[in-house]
Design an enzyme around this catalytic site. Structure first.
Site, short mmCIF file in Angstrom:
data_model
loop_
_atom_site.label_atom_id
_atom_site.label_comp_id
_atom_site.label_asym_id
_atom_site.label_seq_id
_atom_site.Cartn_x
_atom_site.Cartn_y
_atom_site.Cartn_z
N VAL A 1 1.64 -20.07 -19.22
CA VAL A 1 3.08 -19.84 -19.37
C VAL A 1 3.80 -21.18 -19.30
O VAL A 1 3.51 -22.00 -18.44
CB VAL A 1 3.60 -18.90 -18.25
CG1 VAL A 1 5.08 -18.65 -18.42
CG2 VAL A 1 2.82 -17.61 -18.27
N LYS B 1 0.84 -1.21 0.00
CA LYS B 1 0.00 0.00 0.00
C LYS B 1 0.87 1.25 0.00
O LYS B 1 0.49 2.27 -0.58
CB LYS B 1 -0.95 0.01 1.20
CG LYS B 1 -2.31 -0.60 0.88
CD LYS B 1 -2.33 -2.10 0.80
CE LYS B 1 -2.50 -2.74 -0.50
NZ LYS B 1 -2.48 -4.20 -0.49
N HIS C 1 -24.39 14.79 2.22
CA HIS C 1 -24.22 15.32 0.87
C HIS C 1 -23.20 16.45 0.90
O HIS C 1 -23.27 17.30 1.80
CB HIS C 1 -25.55 15.86 0.34
CG HIS C 1 -25.41 16.54 -0.98
ND1 HIS C 1 -25.22 15.83 -2.16
CD2 HIS C 1 -25.38 17.86 -1.32
CE1 HIS C 1 -25.11 16.69 -3.16
NE2 HIS C 1 -25.19 17.93 -2.68
N GLY D 1 9.35 -22.12 15.41
CA GLY D 1 8.64 -22.98 16.35
C GLY D 1 8.22 -24.29 15.70
O GLY D 1 7.77 -24.30 14.56
P1 FAD Z 1 1.43 -14.11 8.13
O1 FAD Z 1 1.17 -12.66 8.05
O2 FAD Z 1 2.02 -14.78 6.96
O3 FAD Z 1 2.35 -14.31 9.41
C1 FAD Z 1 2.87 -15.54 9.77
C2 FAD Z 1 4.14 -15.31 10.56
O4 FAD Z 1 4.53 -16.55 11.13
C3 FAD Z 1 5.31 -14.85 9.70
O5 FAD Z 1 6.02 -13.83 10.36
C4 FAD Z 1 6.18 -16.10 9.58
O6 FAD Z 1 7.55 -15.80 9.43
C5 FAD Z 1 5.92 -16.74 10.93
N1 FAD Z 1 6.14 -18.20 10.95
C6 FAD Z 1 5.67 -19.13 10.08
N2 FAD Z 1 6.01 -20.37 10.50
C7 FAD Z 1 6.70 -20.21 11.65
C8 FAD Z 1 7.31 -21.11 12.55
N3 FAD Z 1 7.25 -22.44 12.37
N4 FAD Z 1 7.95 -20.59 13.62
C9 FAD Z 1 8.02 -19.24 13.82
N5 FAD Z 1 7.45 -18.35 13.00
C10 FAD Z 1 6.80 -18.83 11.94
N6 FAD Z 1 -4.30 -8.96 2.99
C11 FAD Z 1 -5.21 -8.00 3.25
O7 FAD Z 1 -6.16 -8.25 3.99
N7 FAD Z 1 -5.11 -6.75 2.70
C12 FAD Z 1 -4.08 -6.44 1.87
O8 FAD Z 1 -4.02 -5.31 1.39
C13 FAD Z 1 -3.11 -7.42 1.59
N8 FAD Z 1 -2.07 -7.14 0.77
C14 FAD Z 1 -1.12 -8.09 0.55
C15 FAD Z 1 -0.07 -7.78 -0.30
C16 FAD Z 1 0.92 -8.71 -0.56
C17 FAD Z 1 2.06 -8.37 -1.49
C18 FAD Z 1 0.84 -10.00 0.06
C19 FAD Z 1 1.92 -11.02 -0.18
C20 FAD Z 1 -0.21 -10.32 0.90
C21 FAD Z 1 -1.21 -9.36 1.15
N9 FAD Z 1 -2.30 -9.64 1.96
C22 FAD Z 1 -3.25 -8.69 2.19
C23 FAD Z 1 -2.46 -10.95 2.61
C24 FAD Z 1 -2.03 -10.84 4.10
O9 FAD Z 1 -0.69 -10.42 4.14
C25 FAD Z 1 -2.19 -12.19 4.76
O10 FAD Z 1 -3.51 -12.65 4.60
C26 FAD Z 1 -1.90 -12.06 6.26
O11 FAD Z 1 -0.61 -11.56 6.49
C27 FAD Z 1 -2.03 -13.43 6.92
O12 FAD Z 1 -1.82 -13.30 8.27
P2 FAD Z 1 -1.29 -14.55 9.12
O13 FAD Z 1 -1.08 -14.04 10.51
O14 FAD Z 1 -2.18 -15.70 8.91
O15 FAD Z 1 0.10 -14.94 8.48
P1 NAD Z 2 -4.59 -14.96 -6.39
O1 NAD Z 2 -5.17 -16.28 -6.06
O2 NAD Z 2 -5.32 -13.73 -6.04
O3 NAD Z 2 -4.31 -14.89 -7.97
C1 NAD Z 2 -3.49 -15.80 -8.63
C2 NAD Z 2 -3.87 -15.77 -10.10
O4 NAD Z 2 -2.89 -16.51 -10.81
C3 NAD Z 2 -5.21 -16.43 -10.38
O5 NAD Z 2 -5.99 -15.57 -11.18
C4 NAD Z 2 -4.83 -17.72 -11.10
O6 NAD Z 2 -5.79 -18.11 -12.04
C5 NAD Z 2 -3.54 -17.31 -11.77
N1 NAD Z 2 -2.64 -18.42 -12.08
C6 NAD Z 2 -2.37 -19.51 -11.32
N2 NAD Z 2 -1.44 -20.29 -11.93
C7 NAD Z 2 -1.11 -19.66 -13.10
C8 NAD Z 2 -0.20 -19.94 -14.15
N3 NAD Z 2 0.56 -21.03 -14.12
N4 NAD Z 2 -0.13 -19.09 -15.18
C9 NAD Z 2 -0.90 -17.95 -15.22
N5 NAD Z 2 -1.78 -17.64 -14.22
C10 NAD Z 2 -1.87 -18.47 -13.18
O7 NAD Z 2 -3.12 -14.98 -5.74
P2 NAD Z 2 -2.06 -13.82 -5.54
O8 NAD Z 2 -2.36 -12.66 -6.40
O9 NAD Z 2 -0.74 -14.49 -5.60
O10 NAD Z 2 -2.35 -13.40 -4.05
C11 NAD Z 2 -2.36 -14.39 -3.01
C12 NAD Z 2 -3.33 -14.01 -1.95
O11 NAD Z 2 -2.82 -12.92 -1.16
C13 NAD Z 2 -4.66 -13.47 -2.47
O12 NAD Z 2 -5.55 -14.52 -2.77
C14 NAD Z 2 -5.16 -12.67 -1.34
O13 NAD Z 2 -5.83 -13.53 -0.46
C15 NAD Z 2 -3.89 -12.15 -0.69
N6 NAD Z 2 -3.72 -10.73 -1.06
C16 NAD Z 2 -4.70 -9.86 -0.72
C17 NAD Z 2 -4.57 -8.53 -1.07
C18 NAD Z 2 -5.67 -7.59 -0.71
O14 NAD Z 2 -6.49 -7.95 0.14
N7 NAD Z 2 -5.74 -6.42 -1.29
C19 NAD Z 2 -3.46 -8.09 -1.77
C20 NAD Z 2 -2.50 -9.02 -2.12
C21 NAD Z 2 -2.62 -10.34 -1.74
#
Ligand code: FAD
Ligand code: NAD
Length: 479
Positions: free
Chosen positions: A250, A62, A456, A126
């Site tokens: 791909v 973001k 509004h 862990g």
């Molecule tokens: P995580 O945030 O993945 O946290 C898990 C933590 O556990 C990590 O720090 C990891 O290192 C640690 N861990 C794992 N295994 C172990 C272990 N065995 N021992 C110790 N530590 C461990 N979601 C939204 O809602 N809004 C968004 O705008 C959004 N944007 C995103 C953008 C990107 C680029 C990505 C990749 C994801 C985004 N997401 C978004 C998804 C969001 O980040 C995840 O859904 C969320 O972080 C999940 O929370 P969690 O606590 O389940 O896991």
């Molecule tokens: P995604 O599931 O949103 O999208 C993956 C896309 O890749 C799908 O449309 C799928 O059909 C396509 N795909 C899969 N295999 C492929 C291939 N071999 N060739 C071409 N296309 C292929 O997954 P993401 O974008 O990697 O994000 C992962 C998750 O992280 C999301 O589902 C979401 O839950 C979370 N996330 C959330 C936010 C947000 O809330 N704004 C932002 C980023 C990530």
């Protein structure tokens, strides 16, 4: 340090850290184990709480979306307001430094919250053992501590999926973390997957000048969203220069003299494009590698998802799991709500998560947001519905803001008028959706929103008018 706790949480992402704080608030002696270290900047290598979300997910993405949108608006939006600037330039290093500062501020904030709430923070990997014990391992895999607890909450989150024929080299073939850290704007960027990450990070680099090609395996665009909204989005993204190719499978990428040659098939035809970098964004998988010892009693399915019931209980007594590593959408707020609910259940309360009311937001421009079910999903279930929609172009505020794109679409049950889904595309819909989440959580009808006064001129008038439109009585459009 004590080795015995009421609760041990593994993972300090939005699932784990929120669960740990809530447990501590409820008087439980809590430890939280996390292995994450800061990825970049002057804090590189230091323990960093907050998980994927704060370190390499929601927050840094973001930050870049906002920087790149400001730059884009300066060039493309400001002139309409009579503001012109010569030689606008983006300093990528400064943009990245700003992002790093935001990340360290927020991750440091979690460490302070842990201290203030007396959550014991443990750095390491862990692994759940027998009899409610957890081994903590260092980077070399050595056990450095063994802790035990009455209850264990697993919140290990998720990691990017790697394509077997296109492994990450973290230089030219990168995952989302790599795409957040580019130190210059790639001239030609290939993105595999037109999902949430592909669209958000594709938007960032497209706005900064990359030629972005997004290859999506499916024939339809953004299938998780309402298809009415998806069509509007696709048109907008195409106008912005995002070249989204659907039904594109791909095959491989080879490094040649002219860059990376990506071969893919589309409608049975073989194609090749040359790019400078590839972002693989084809989904995420649970980060459960090395988490569960074979005799700990917790089961994971063949994709690594920890098996839980609707209360987040695993098959092992006193072991719970929340967040990305269990069923349901991979969203930060869903993880956090599960974390809170589990903490409250452990403390003897009744935790509650309403899975019908989990909002989704895609932070592109225009933003996309929804809650509840899509029209296509309801049709498939044979549920009779009525819908109303209203374009932002017909609201005074959106026009005054020079943001007339998009609409609000409301779906209600044809018989009872109960809200079943609300879908939006437009400026600031990430904020507008909150009203509709609350309305759905309160089991409101579209009439409830139609009879609520909206200020509004605001963008929320589009929500009001969409509710009126369900009953064909919108004021500022022909019904
Ligand atoms: P995580 O945030 O993945 O946290 C898990 C933590 O556990 C990590 O720090 C990891 O290192 C640690 N861990 C794992 N295994 C172990 C272990 N065995 N021992 C110790 N530590 C461990 N979601 C939204 O809602 N809004 C968004 O705008 C959004 N944007 C995103 C953008 C990107 C680029 C990505 C990749 C994801 C985004 N997401 C978004 C998804 C969001 O980040 C995840 O859904 C969320 O972080 C999940 O929370 P969690 O606590 O389940 O896991
Ligand atoms: P995604 O599931 O949103 O999208 C993956 C896309 O890749 C799908 O449309 C799928 O059909 C396509 N795909 C899969 N295999 C492929 C291939 N071999 N060739 C071409 N296309 C292929 O997954 P993401 O974008 O990697 O994000 C992962 C998750 O992280 C999301 O589902 C979401 O839950 C979370 N996330 C959330 C936010 C947000 O809330 N704004 C932002 C980023 C990530």
């Amino acid at each position: 340090m004590a080795s015995s706790f009421d609760v041990i949480v593994i993972g300090a992402g939005p699932g784990g850290y929120v669960a740990a704080i809530r447990c501590a608030q409820l008087g439980l002696n809590t430890a939280c184990i996390d292995r994450q270290t800061q990825q970049r900047g002057d804090q590189k290598g230091r323990p960093s709480l907050g998980g994927t979300c704060l370190n390499v997910g929601c927050i840094p993405s973001k930050a870049l979306l906002d920087s790149s949108e400001q730059y884009h608006n300066l060039i493309h939006q400001f002139p309409a307001h009579g503001i012109s600037v010569d030689n606008a330039a983006m300093d990528v290093a400064k943009m990245q430094a700003r992002k790093e500062q935001i990340v360290s501020g927020l991750t440091g904030g979690i460490a302070q919250l842990f201290k203030a709430n007396k959550v014991t923070s443990v750095h390491g990997h862990g692994r759940v053992m027998q009899d409610n014990t957890v081994d903590v391992l260092d980077d070399s895999g050595q056990v450095i501590q063994t802790l035990s607890a009455r209850e264990i909450i697993l919140a290990p989150g998720s990691v990017p999926i790697e394509l077997p024929d296109m492994p990450f080299d973290h230089e030219v073939i990168v995952d989302s973390t790599g795409a957040l850290n580019f130190d210059q704007v790639p001239k030609r960027l290939g993105i595999i997957g037109a999902g949430v990450i592909g669209l958000e990070l594709g938007s960032v680099w497209n706005r900064l000048g990359s030629e972005v090609v997004v290859l999506e395996a499916l024939d339809d665009f953004l299938m998780i969203a309402d298809q009415h909204i998806a069509r509007v989005a696709k048109r907008q993204f195409a106008q912005q220069g995002l070249d989204i190719r659907l039904g594109a499978m791909v095959k491989k990428a080879d490094l040649g003299a002219g860059g990376l040659r990506m071969s893919y098939t589309q409608k049975g035809k073989r194609n090749t494009i040359e790019v400078d970098r590839i972002v693989v964004a084809v989904g995420r998988r649970p980060a459960t590698d090395g988490l569960l010892s074979p005799d700990c009693g917790v089961a994971a399915d063949d994709r690594g998802f920890i098996e839980v019931d609707d209360q987040c209980k695993t098959g092992a007594p006193h072991i719970w799991a929340v967040g990305d590593a269990v069923r349901g959408p991979m969203l930060a707020h869903k993880s956090s709500e599960e974390g809170v609910a589990v903490a409250e259940r452990i403390a003897g309360g009744t935790g509650h998560v309403d899975f019908n009311c989990v909002p989704w937001v895609i932070y592109t421009s225009p933003e996309i947001a929804w809650v509840g079910q899509t029209e296509q999903a309801l049709q498939q279930q044979g549920i009779e519905i009525k819908t109303g929609s209203f374009p932002f172009a017909a609201t005074g505020r959106a026009r005054a803001m020079e943001q007339p794109i998009g609409l609000v679409k409301m779906i209600a049950d044809a018989q009872t008028d109960r809200l079943l889904g609300v879908h939006m595309i437009g400026a600031h819909v990430s904020e507008l959706i909150g009203e509709c989440v609350l309305a759905m959580a309160y089991q409101s009808s579209s009439e409830d929103i139609a009879r609520t006064i909206h200020a509004h001129p605001t963008l929320s008038e589009a929500t009001h008018e969409a509710a009126l439109a369900v009953d064909k009585r919108a004021i500022h459009k022909v019904n």
